[in-house]
Scaffold this active site. Sequence first.
Site, mmCIF file in Angstrom:
data_model
loop_
_atom_site.group_PDB
_atom_site.id
_atom_site.type_symbol
_atom_site.label_atom_id
_atom_site.label_comp_id
_atom_site.label_asym_id
_atom_site.label_seq_id
_atom_site.Cartn_x
_atom_site.Cartn_y
_atom_site.Cartn_z
ATOM 1 N N GLY A 51 4.933 8.220 0.123
ATOM 2 C CA GLY A 51 4.077 7.206 -0.509
ATOM 3 C C GLY A 51 4.722 5.840 -0.485
ATOM 4 O O GLY A 51 4.701 5.105 -1.466
ATOM 5 N N ALA A 52 5.299 5.464 0.690
ATOM 6 C CA ALA A 52 6.102 4.238 0.765
ATOM 7 C C ALA A 52 5.306 3.029 1.236
ATOM 8 O O ALA A 52 5.883 1.978 1.490
ATOM 9 C CB ALA A 52 7.289 4.470 1.700
ATOM 10 N N ASN A 53 3.987 3.149 1.357
ATOM 11 C CA ASN A 53 3.224 2.012 1.899
ATOM 12 C C ASN A 53 2.832 0.984 0.840
ATOM 13 O O ASN A 53 2.423 -0.113 1.160
ATOM 14 C CB ASN A 53 1.977 2.498 2.639
ATOM 15 N N THR A 54 2.975 1.335 -0.441
ATOM 16 C CA THR A 54 2.607 0.381 -1.488
ATOM 17 C C THR A 54 3.363 0.716 -2.773
ATOM 18 O O THR A 54 4.116 1.698 -2.811
ATOM 19 C CB THR A 54 1.075 0.413 -1.746
ATOM 20 N N GLY A 55 3.164 -0.103 -3.798
ATOM 21 C CA GLY A 55 3.719 0.198 -5.124
ATOM 22 C C GLY A 55 5.224 0.349 -5.150
ATOM 23 O O GLY A 55 5.952 -0.319 -4.409
ATOM 24 N N GLY A 57 7.115 2.869 -4.242
ATOM 25 C CA GLY A 57 7.703 3.475 -3.048
ATOM 26 C C GLY A 57 8.077 2.457 -1.993
ATOM 27 O O GLY A 57 9.103 2.581 -1.319
ATOM 28 N N TYR A 206 -2.650 14.354 -15.035
ATOM 29 C CA TYR A 206 -1.462 13.648 -14.533
ATOM 30 C C TYR A 206 -0.233 14.016 -15.379
ATOM 31 O O TYR A 206 0.831 14.326 -14.844
ATOM 32 C CB TYR A 206 -1.730 12.144 -14.602
HETATM 33 N N1 LIG Z 1 2.873 2.809 -12.074
HETATM 34 C C1 LIG Z 1 3.394 3.374 -13.150
HETATM 35 O O1 LIG Z 1 3.302 2.839 -14.251
HETATM 36 C C2 LIG Z 1 4.118 4.687 -13.035
HETATM 37 C C3 LIG Z 1 4.723 5.203 -14.195
HETATM 38 C C4 LIG Z 1 5.400 6.399 -14.100
HETATM 39 C C5 LIG Z 1 5.487 7.067 -12.888
HETATM 40 N N2 LIG Z 1 4.884 6.569 -11.784
HETATM 41 C C6 LIG Z 1 5.001 7.334 -10.529
HETATM 42 O O2 LIG Z 1 5.466 6.511 -9.481
HETATM 43 C C7 LIG Z 1 5.032 7.048 -8.229
HETATM 44 C C8 LIG Z 1 4.471 5.926 -7.370
HETATM 45 O O3 LIG Z 1 3.327 5.416 -7.980
HETATM 46 P P1 LIG Z 1 2.840 3.902 -7.906
HETATM 47 O O4 LIG Z 1 2.711 3.435 -9.292
HETATM 48 O O5 LIG Z 1 3.661 3.132 -6.945
HETATM 49 O O6 LIG Z 1 1.339 4.151 -7.364
HETATM 50 P P2 LIG Z 1 0.535 3.602 -6.114
HETATM 51 O O7 LIG Z 1 0.683 2.134 -5.995
HETATM 52 O O8 LIG Z 1 -0.826 4.164 -6.286
HETATM 53 O O9 LIG Z 1 1.252 4.308 -4.881
HETATM 54 C C9 LIG Z 1 1.151 5.681 -4.676
HETATM 55 C C10 LIG Z 1 1.596 6.016 -3.270
HETATM 56 O O10 LIG Z 1 1.452 7.433 -3.069
HETATM 57 C C11 LIG Z 1 0.689 7.638 -1.901
HETATM 58 N N3 LIG Z 1 -0.080 8.873 -1.962
HETATM 59 C C12 LIG Z 1 -1.025 9.235 -2.852
HETATM 60 N N4 LIG Z 1 -1.543 10.420 -2.545
HETATM 61 C C13 LIG Z 1 -0.913 10.837 -1.419
HETATM 62 C C14 LIG Z 1 -1.027 11.990 -0.599
HETATM 63 N N5 LIG Z 1 -1.885 12.968 -0.857
HETATM 64 N N6 LIG Z 1 -0.226 12.082 0.495
HETATM 65 C C15 LIG Z 1 0.645 11.102 0.783
HETATM 66 N N7 LIG Z 1 0.794 9.998 0.042
HETATM 67 C C16 LIG Z 1 0.012 9.861 -1.037
HETATM 68 C C17 LIG Z 1 -0.231 6.431 -1.811
HETATM 69 O O11 LIG Z 1 -0.736 6.294 -0.507
HETATM 70 P P3 LIG Z 1 -2.147 5.517 -0.236
HETATM 71 O O12 LIG Z 1 -1.872 4.047 -0.389
HETATM 72 O O13 LIG Z 1 -2.502 5.898 1.163
HETATM 73 O O14 LIG Z 1 -3.130 6.019 -1.246
HETATM 74 C C18 LIG Z 1 0.748 5.339 -2.200
HETATM 75 O O15 LIG Z 1 1.569 5.011 -1.115
HETATM 76 C C19 LIG Z 1 4.024 8.139 -8.566
HETATM 77 O O16 LIG Z 1 4.638 9.399 -8.440
HETATM 78 C C20 LIG Z 1 3.690 7.864 -10.013
HETATM 79 O O17 LIG Z 1 3.315 9.022 -10.693
HETATM 80 C C21 LIG Z 1 4.207 5.374 -11.826
#
Ligand SMILES: NC(=O)c1ccc[n+]([C@@H]2O[C@H](COP(=O)([O-])OP(=O)(O)OC[C@H]3O[C@@H](n4cnc5c(N)ncnc54)[C@H](OP(=O)(O)O)[C@@H]3O)[C@@H](O)[C@H]2O)c1
Length: 337
Positions: A51-55, A57, A206
């Site tokens: 999931g390294a394309n955004t956020g 990661g 979640y």
């Molecule tokens: N944001 C927060 O406040 C927060 C807090 C606690 C934990 N986290 C954790 O941090 C991690 C990253 O989240 P983020 O906040 O950066 O969210 P995000 O911006 O939505 O990024 C999520 C990433 O995961 C990828 N992904 C989702 N489903 C996938 C699948 N089936 N196969 C492969 N890749 C997939 C997405 O790809 P696409 O772009 O193609 O959808 C995107 O690259 C997650 O595990 C999340 O639970 C986040």
Amino acid sequence: MPCEFTDIIYNPVWIVFTLILAVVVRSQRKGSWNPCDCPVQLKGKTAIVTGANTGIGKFIALDFAKRGARVILACRSETRGTAAAKDIQQRSGNQNVHLQLVDTSSLDSVRRFAARILEEEKELHILVNNAGVSGIPRGITEDRLEASFATNHIGPFLLTSLLLDLLKKSAPARIVNVSSVNHFRGKVDFSHFRGENLTYLLDTVYNHTKLHNVIWTNELARRLKGTDVTANSVHPGAVVTEIMRHYHWLLRLIFNLVGLFFLKSSEEGAVSVIYCAVAEETLDISGKYFDSDCSLKLPALAARDPAILAKEYEYCERITAGPRTAGDASDPDTPPP
Ligand SMILES: NC(=O)c1ccc[n+]([C@@H]2O[C@H](COP(=O)([O-])OP(=O)(O)OC[C@H]3O[C@@H](n4cnc5c(N)ncnc54)[C@H](OP(=O)(O)O)[C@@H]3O)[C@@H](O)[C@H]2O)c1
Ligand SMILES: *[C@@H]1O[C@H](CO)[C@@H](O)[C@H](O)[C@H]1NC(C)=O
Ligand SMILES: *[C@@H]1O[C@H](CO)[C@@H](O)[C@H](O)[C@H]1NC(C)=O
Ligand SMILES: *[C@@H]1O[C@H](CO)[C@@H](O)[C@H](O)[C@H]1NC(C)=O
């Protein structure tokens, strides 16, 4: 003397007070550890970030690239993944950044991904299980798994299992699981994996998946004792990313507005994960849960219960074992009590 509301609002004292408050709040968002002060280089090391394309990661991958690692972006979209790889190459000056497609919600896709990695990579030193979803509607995958559990937990379980020997061979190596403070509110019920007994209210599902992240990581760490491969879970903090994309627009708006002042940026959210993955201080730490400020914290009780840890591993193995041979006694459909 009448005192107008606007007089109070525009009073310079309030403006100064608000500015100071904003600065204090902002500085609180940053942890005590700063990746820029960490001299660790990763030349000759290989890292995979899912999931390294955004956020979060993307910033984890960028940090590894800046340290000279060979970085594999494990993403599900070719378009988004290619764009991220180009951007990271440009910003880090490191051309050794590559895209490999994987959909963590599909066991078949995970198997094909792992096969390609085992074929192409001689070594693997860092695996960050970051890909995750929140708030997606009820769905059952081709493997008859509940969609959130498949994406956040069971796919990453299989991915890690298939790459474990390569990690061991490349030791010292580190596995980092991006979990969440939400795991404290999760409940263990193994029938959830098949989509049973779940209520789809806000982030309930979640929260359950993130609890299983920590449980599995702890069991994995126990099994990896003596191998020089560590496994930890990390809470990145509350971070403004695309994670809220499946929620109601009003919730998203509030999240983004609050986020502007009080939540972390993706770059800040990546810090505790990077700390766990590269810092000298964390080299020997395994089976632990890192909070968003890089400190160690006790995870939920269930994640420290040896009986639950054992059940978790056994059931995940059973569910991901692939096609059964005739007469195989292990029934993948019976969850542990
Ligand atoms: N944001 C927060 O406040 C927060 C807090 C606690 C934990 N986290 C954790 O941090 C991690 C990253 O989240 P983020 O906040 O950066 O969210 P995000 O911006 O939505 O990024 C999520 C990433 O995961 C990828 N992904 C989702 N489903 C996938 C699948 N089936 N196969 C492969 N890749 C997939 C997405 O790809 P696409 O772009 O193609 O959808 C995107 O690259 C997650 O595990 C999340 O639970 C986040
Ligand atoms: C990370 O968590 C996922 C989901 O619980 C699990 O399947 C995967 O194997 C874990 N990886 C590590 C290193 O613990
Ligand atoms: C999920 O966890 C978050 C963070 O701990 C909590 O605020 C929220 O209420 C939980 N959701 C449910 C439905 O328990
Ligand atoms: C979950 O649902 C199944 C039926 O779908 C039921 O037999 C089982 O008792 C339920 N488990 C719990 C813990 O409620």
